[in-house]
Design a protein around this motif. Structure first.
Motif, PDB file in Angstrom:
ATOM      1  N   MET A  40       0.542  -0.965   0.375  1.00 20.10           N
ATOM      2  CA  MET A  40       0.695   0.089   0.017  1.00 20.10           C
ATOM      3  C   MET A  40       0.655   1.231  -0.392  1.00 20.10           C
ATOM      4  SD  MET A  40      -2.769   1.141   2.775  1.00 20.10           S
ATOM      5  CE  MET A  40      -2.931  -1.217   3.235  1.00 20.10           C
ATOM      6  N   LYS A  41       0.359   2.190  -0.546  1.00 20.99           N
ATOM      7  CA  LYS A  41       1.837   3.447  -0.805  1.00 20.99           C
ATOM      8  C   LYS A  41       1.347   4.328   0.398  1.00 20.99           C
ATOM      9  CE  LYS A  41       2.607   2.295  -4.663  1.00 20.99           C
ATOM     10  NZ  LYS A  41       4.034   2.136  -4.992  1.00 20.99           N
ATOM     11  N   ASN A  42       2.081   5.214   0.755  1.00 20.95           N
ATOM     12  CA  ASN A  42       1.637   6.065   1.798  1.00 20.95           C
ATOM     13  C   ASN A  42       0.863   6.912   1.705  1.00 20.95           C
ATOM     14  OD1 ASN A  42       4.357   5.330   3.604  1.00 20.95           O
ATOM     15  ND2 ASN A  42       5.715   6.964   2.009  1.00 20.95           N
ATOM     16  N   THR A  43       0.007   6.641   0.021  1.00 23.60           N
ATOM     17  CA  THR A  43      -1.250   7.445   0.669  1.00 23.60           C
ATOM     18  C   THR A  43      -2.221   6.749   1.530  1.00 23.60           C
ATOM     19  OG1 THR A  43      -1.968   6.920  -1.590  1.00 23.60           O
ATOM     20  CG2 THR A  43      -0.857   9.095  -1.427  1.00 23.60           C
ATOM     21  N   LEU A  44      -2.203   5.511   1.369  1.00 22.13           N
ATOM     22  CA  LEU A  44      -3.184   4.740   2.111  1.00 22.13           C
ATOM     23  C   LEU A  44      -3.718   4.960   3.122  1.00 22.13           C
ATOM     24  CD1 LEU A  44      -3.414   1.220  -0.064  1.00 22.13           C
ATOM     25  CD2 LEU A  44      -5.634   3.202  -0.042  1.00 22.13           C
ATOM     26  N   TYR A  45      -2.206   5.687   4.137  1.00 22.88           N
ATOM     27  CA  TYR A  45      -2.231   5.650   5.303  1.00 22.88           C
ATOM     28  C   TYR A  45      -2.656   6.984   6.226  1.00 22.88           C
ATOM     29  CZ  TYR A  45       1.112   1.886   5.263  1.00 22.88           C
ATOM     30  OH  TYR A  45       1.546   0.313   5.734  1.00 22.88           O
ATOM     31  N   LYS A  46      -2.855   7.866   4.904  1.00 24.45           N
ATOM     32  CA  LYS A  46      -3.170   9.014   5.449  1.00 24.45           C
ATOM     33  C   LYS A  46      -4.517   9.087   5.704  1.00 24.45           C
ATOM     34  CE  LYS A  46       1.403  11.372   2.653  1.00 24.45           C
ATOM     35  NZ  LYS A  46       1.532  12.258   1.703  1.00 24.45           N
ATOM     36  N   ILE A  47      -4.844   9.168   6.931  1.00 24.94           N
ATOM     37  CA  ILE A  47      -6.319   9.492   7.507  1.00 24.94           C
ATOM     38  C   ILE A  47      -6.214  11.295   6.973  1.00 24.94           C
ATOM     39  CG2 ILE A  47      -5.562   9.111   9.605  1.00 24.94           C
ATOM     40  CD1 ILE A  47      -8.656   8.060  10.159  1.00 24.94           C
ATOM     41  N   THR A  90      -5.663  -7.884  -9.555  1.00 25.23           N
ATOM     42  CA  THR A  90      -5.724  -7.086 -10.464  1.00 25.23           C
ATOM     43  C   THR A  90      -6.329  -5.470  -9.803  1.00 25.23           C
ATOM     44  OG1 THR A  90      -8.239  -6.756  -8.969  1.00 25.23           O
ATOM     45  CG2 THR A  90      -8.423  -8.672 -10.312  1.00 25.23           C
ATOM     46  N   TYR A  91      -5.122  -5.360  -8.741  1.00 25.35           N
ATOM     47  CA  TYR A  91      -5.298  -3.764  -8.226  1.00 25.35           C
ATOM     48  C   TYR A  91      -4.128  -3.691  -8.770  1.00 25.35           C
ATOM     49  CZ  TYR A  91      -7.904  -4.550  -4.350  1.00 25.35           C
ATOM     50  OH  TYR A  91      -8.813  -4.755  -3.166  1.00 25.35           O
ATOM     51  N   SER A  92      -4.069  -2.545  -9.666  1.00 22.31           N
ATOM     52  CA  SER A  92      -2.992  -1.399  -9.654  1.00 22.31           C
ATOM     53  C   SER A  92      -2.075  -1.232  -8.002  1.00 22.31           C
ATOM     54  CB  SER A  92      -3.524   0.109 -10.096  1.00 22.31           C
ATOM     55  OG  SER A  92      -4.148   0.280  -9.151  1.00 22.31           O
ATOM     56  N   ALA A  93      -0.831  -0.422  -8.772  1.00 22.74           N
ATOM     57  CA  ALA A  93      -0.153  -0.745  -7.837  1.00 22.74           C
ATOM     58  C   ALA A  93       0.149   0.296  -6.693  1.00 22.74           C
ATOM     59  CB  ALA A  93       1.024  -0.061  -8.205  1.00 22.74           C
ATOM     60  N   GLU A  94      -0.891   1.613  -7.063  1.00 23.20           N
ATOM     61  CA  GLU A  94      -1.471   2.110  -5.612  1.00 23.20           C
ATOM     62  C   GLU A  94      -2.469   1.498  -4.837  1.00 23.20           C
ATOM     63  OE1 GLU A  94      -3.895   3.575  -9.414  1.00 23.20           O
ATOM     64  OE2 GLU A  94      -1.638   2.898  -8.685  1.00 23.20           O
ATOM     65  N   ASP A  95      -3.056   0.645  -5.226  1.00 19.12           N
ATOM     66  CA  ASP A  95      -4.040  -0.341  -4.273  1.00 19.12           C
ATOM     67  C   ASP A  95      -3.538  -1.894  -3.654  1.00 19.12           C
ATOM     68  OD1 ASP A  95      -5.648   2.075  -4.594  1.00 19.12           O
ATOM     69  OD2 ASP A  95      -6.930   1.226  -6.565  1.00 19.12           O
ATOM     70  N   GLY A 109      -1.802  -2.552  -1.535  1.00 22.76           N
ATOM     71  CA  GLY A 109      -2.053  -2.870   0.338  1.00 22.76           C
ATOM     72  C   GLY A 109      -3.511  -2.994   0.709  1.00 22.76           C
ATOM     73  N   ARG A 110      -4.549  -2.659  -0.320  1.00 24.62           N
ATOM     74  CA  ARG A 110      -5.865  -3.028   0.044  1.00 24.62           C
ATOM     75  C   ARG A 110      -6.412  -4.555   0.467  1.00 24.62           C
ATOM     76  NH1 ARG A 110      -8.280   1.775  -0.579  1.00 24.62           N
ATOM     77  NH2 ARG A 110      -7.723   3.503  -1.426  1.00 24.62           N
ATOM     78  N   ALA A 111      -7.494  -4.748   1.613  1.00 32.08           N
ATOM     79  CA  ALA A 111      -7.967  -5.540   1.679  1.00 32.08           C
ATOM     80  C   ALA A 111      -8.250  -6.598   0.629  1.00 32.08           C
ATOM     81  CB  ALA A 111      -9.045  -6.169   2.431  1.00 32.08           C
ATOM     82  N   HIS A 112      -7.977  -7.652  -0.135  1.00 33.60           N
ATOM     83  CA  HIS A 112      -8.351  -8.503  -1.527  1.00 33.60           C
ATOM     84  C   HIS A 112      -9.205 -10.225  -1.197  1.00 33.60           C
ATOM     85  CE1 HIS A 112      -4.935 -10.896  -0.119  1.00 33.60           C
ATOM     86  NE2 HIS A 112      -3.974 -10.183  -0.147  1.00 33.60           N
ATOM     87  N   LYS A 113      -9.500 -10.881  -2.117  1.00 34.10           N
ATOM     88  CA  LYS A 113     -10.476 -12.120  -1.713  1.00 34.10           C
ATOM     89  C   LYS A 113      -8.814 -13.057  -0.714  1.00 34.10           C
ATOM     90  CE  LYS A 113     -13.225 -12.964  -5.836  1.00 34.10           C
ATOM     91  NZ  LYS A 113     -14.205 -12.920  -4.992  1.00 34.10           N
ATOM     92  N   ASP A 114      -8.035 -13.193  -0.833  1.00 35.10           N
ATOM     93  CA  ASP A 114      -7.458 -14.674  -0.525  1.00 35.10           C
ATOM     94  C   ASP A 114      -6.937 -14.163   0.778  1.00 35.10           C
ATOM     95  OD1 ASP A 114      -7.323 -15.103  -3.089  1.00 35.10           O
ATOM     96  OD2 ASP A 114      -4.805 -14.452  -3.756  1.00 35.10           O
ATOM     97  N   ALA A 115      -7.073 -12.576   0.720  1.00 34.40           N
ATOM     98  CA  ALA A 115      -7.203 -12.319   2.848  1.00 34.40           C
ATOM     99  C   ALA A 115      -7.955 -13.208   3.673  1.00 34.40           C
ATOM    100  CB  ALA A 115      -6.191 -10.916   2.826  1.00 34.40           C
TER     101      ALA A 115
END
Length: 526
Positions: A1-8, A207-212, A214-220
């Motif tokens: 996950m890119k740092n932008t995902l951490y910027k609440i 199926t996620y692009s690089a910026e996504d 780190g998001r939750a996904h089906k396998d997890a």
């Protein structure tokens, strides 16, 4: 996950009421900022911002850097590397739950559960593209389940009960009205229900692009259904069949999940534990990390002061008991543990391991790959030694653990678990087992997952082995000259035997401040 995902954003932190006091941490909806709760979920950006906020505590020091790991540190695999009274009390099961190291995991998990509930309540009625809406809802169901998974088995059982179940359906109930389920089994059922919804809604990681990424996904989601059922099977052995079903679902999901191997046992386990495999087929769910944040575990378990090069914190040092658990010829041993005299590279310098810090005379080596480079600060490791993250995504659940979960479930059902077990052993360069037993499985889990969030302590608890294991002292290597990597040593006791009461200490105490403010009952015996 890119740092932008951490910027609440400040907006969502305030408008969703997550910055609340202990007395109303589950239910306070009063906005603290200028934007009201009712006016937040208005557009696509609001929904994405809300989804991003679900990941905020993944990198928190009191969650997946040190927080939950203090409980894993109670196991027979490690000791606190240097004298620390708070850590010592936790390891000795002499605590209240209000210790700084142990307090935050419970309430902060409920903060994320609250954020997930807000998404699940509001996003279905928003005008969003179907794929985006499904992903955001899937993330909310997954992250709610993920945090319930951790607090359920940490604080809940069938004696004191589970942890309060707060969903979008009862989140508006009066503060103090929540009660504990009769058994943690009710939590496990809720977790599985959420994860099943998440698995239906979430896309594959591939199926996620690089910026996504780190998001939750089906396998997890599928993988945590398997692990939740493994823990549930402590109370209901019929759940073992579900473990096998959902491990196979991950294997066959279409994303190419597999154990990482190049058929080079002497190299594969080392390369697995490096940033080069952050997004590889084996890392299913991780604390996405970088030079500006993430899990501090690599620095927390580094030699105190890092031999004058970096601010290692000197905690979580492996015991000699763990070192001796490895079979001769197991290539995982040297990757997992450094002992005096072992060659390694640190800040571009060839060194031989020695420690003036480690109580055991040993150190975990799994997280050291990124420290080997010359001038690694700012490229491979954090420039702030008080926030000692690296670019390694610290694993929380790997595919090899899924294979061992499947092997365990098969063995516990009276079936043959050799195939998944031996896939793990083959990578380590070891001969296969025939008609593997639970003792074989317990050994393999211990050496494969040592020093990881796989949770050795809870393994011992759920197997009923903790009381016996903790009744024995822990041993380390006591060197005559701790500054000399070639110094002689004797095996000596570094931690005394502990009195583990299996009727009480299978769960940890809920913070007393939470008990007082919420009105729920404390775990029995604490």
């Amino acid at each position: 996950m890119k740092n932008t995902l951490y910027k609440i954003s400040t907006l969502i932190a305030l408008s969703l009421g997550v910055m609340t006091s202990c007395s109303d941490e589950f239910t306070n909806l009063e906005p603290l900022g200028s934007t009201s709760y009712e006016n937040f979920f208005q557009n696509e950006q609001d929904a994405i911002t809300a989804a991003n906020s679900l990941y905020f505590y993944m990198k928190d020091e009191d969650m997946f850097s040190r927080g939950f790991f203090w409980y894993i540190n109670a196991s027979d695999d490690m000791v606190t590397g240097r004298i620390n009274s708070t850590a010592d009390n936790i390891k000795n099961f002499n605590m209240t739950g209000d210790e700084g190291y142990a307090y935050w995991m419970y309430p902060q998990s409920y903060k994320i559960i609250r954020r997930a509930n807000d998404i699940i309540l509001n996003v279905p009625d928003m005008d969003l593209a179907t794929d985006l809406k499904n992903r955001i809802l899937g993330e909310a169901y997954f992250m709610r389940a993920f945090h319930y998974f951790w607090i359920a088995h940490t604080y809940g059982d069938d004696v004191s009960g589970g942890v309060p179940i707060v969903t979008e359906e009862n989140m508006f109930d009066e503060a103090g009205s929540y009660s504990r389920p009769v058994s943690v089994v009710e939590n496990y059922a809720q977790i599985v229900e959420d994860l099943e919804k998440a698995a239906d809604l979430l896309p594959l990681f591939t199926t996620y692009s690089a910026e996504d990424m780190g998001r939750a996904h089906k396998d997890a989601a599928l993988a945590y259904i398997a692990k939740t059922n493994l823990y549930w099977a402590e109370y209901d052995p019929s759940r073992y069949a579900e473990v096998v079903t959902y491990v196979d679902a991950v294997t066959n999901s279409g994303s190419g999940r597999a154990i990482y191997t190049t058929n080079t046992p002497e190299e594969d386990f080392r390369m697995l534990h490096s940033h080069l495999n952050n997004w590889g087929p084996e890392y299913i769910w991780t604390v996405v990390s970088g030079v500006n944040g993430g899990s501090k575990l690599p620095g927390v378990s580094l030699e105190n002061k890092g031999w004058g090069k970096y601010n290692g914190w000197g905690y979580y040092m492996p015991t000699n008991d763990l070192y001796e658990e490895f079979e001769e010829g197991d290539f995982r041993r040297e990757v997992t543990i450094l002992k005096f005299g072992d060659d390694f590279k640190f800040f571009g310098e060839e060194r031989k391991y020695q420690s003036e810090n480690s109580l055991s005379g040993l150190q975990f080596n799994k997280y050291l790959y990124e420290y080997q480079f010359e001038n690694p600060i700012g490229t491979y490791i954090n420039s702030n030694g008080n926030d000692p993250t690296t670019i390694l995504n610290v694993p929380l659940l790997r595919y090899s653990e899924l294979l061992l979960m499947k092997a365990e479930a098969l063995i516990m059902q009276g079936q043959n678990g050799d195939a998944p077990l031996n896939m793990v052993r083959a990578r380590a360069g070891l001969d296969p087992k025939t008609d593997a037993t639970m003792e074989d499985l317990k050994h393999e889990r211990r050496v494969e997952l040592a020093g990881e969030f796989a949770n050795r302590h809870f393994d011992l608890v759920r197997w009923g082995d903790a009381e016996e294991a903790y009744s024995k002292p822990l041993y380390g290597r006591l060197h005559t000259d701790r500054a000399d990597p070639n110094s002689d040593y004797v095996i000596g006791e570094i931690w005394p035997a502990r009195n583990f009461d299996a009727d009480v200490m299978g769960v940890w105490p809920i913070p007393t401040r939470v008990v007082s403010s919420s009105g729920i009952e404390q775990n029995k015996g604490w």
